[in-house]
Write an enzyme that holds these catalytic residues in place. Structure first.
Site, PDB file in Angstrom:
ATOM      1  N   ARG A  65      55.818  21.370  37.627  1.00 47.58           N
ATOM      2  CA  ARG A  65      55.824  22.282  38.783  1.00 47.58           C
ATOM      3  C   ARG A  65      54.474  22.278  39.491  1.00 47.58           C
ATOM      4  NH1 ARG A  65      58.596  25.477  35.039  1.00 47.58           N
ATOM      5  NH2 ARG A  65      56.733  26.771  34.666  1.00 47.58           N
ATOM      6  N   GLU A 117      54.683  11.930  34.768  1.00 46.76           N
ATOM      7  CA  GLU A 117      54.860  13.238  34.127  1.00 46.76           C
ATOM      8  C   GLU A 117      56.265  13.377  33.555  1.00 46.76           C
ATOM      9  OE1 GLU A 117      54.117  16.451  32.292  1.00 46.76           O
ATOM     10  OE2 GLU A 117      52.483  15.768  33.601  1.00 46.76           O
TER      11      GLU A 117
END
Length: 135
Positions: free
Chosen positions: A42, A79
């Site tokens: 995020r 990621e």
């Protein structure tokens, strides 16, 4: 011999548009799961969104814009792969294991290096713009 399109349980993956539609749905599910469960993803997405807007506004060539945007996507991709590695390793064992620690550390290092690479790309492309603006 199993056909390359067969799943291990014998069901077909499908073909054509149906297969692409299913692949898109699975991919979007993965992104939703990362957004729901992974703070690092995020954070990188939020920072990447700011940089993506900047990349679209900068007076650079289309190729440079593409490289700037690609560098953002590479960080997000690495990621996601690191998260997949960690989830898989945690499924195998939650015990302290030197091999598991090493694999997780290497995944983290890959994320770090992708961020460094993105930074280098941004400095190389936008540095001259900043220099000219300040001169």
């Amino acid at each position: 011999m199993q056909d390359e399109h067969d799943k291990p349980n014998g069901k077909r993956h499908g073909s054509g548009m149906g297969r692409m539609s299913k692949a898109l749905a699975v991919s979007l599910s993965g992104v939703r799961e990362a957004l729901r469960c992974e703070a690092a993803f995020r954070q990188e997405l939020a920072i990447g969104a700011v940089f993506a807007v900047a990349a679209l506004m900068l007076e650079v060539t289309p190729a440079e814009r593409g490289v700037l945007l690609a560098s953002i996507f590479i960080v997000l991709i690495v990621e996601l792969l690191n998260t997949a590695l960690e989830v898989t390793l945690d499924r195998i064992t939650l015990e302290e294991d030197p091999s598991v620690r090493k694999a997780k550390d290497m995944g983290s290092a890959a994320v770090f290096l992708s961020i460094v690479a993105a930074g280098v790309v941004w400095i190389c492309i936008t540095g001259p713009l900043v220099y000219r603006a300040l001169s």
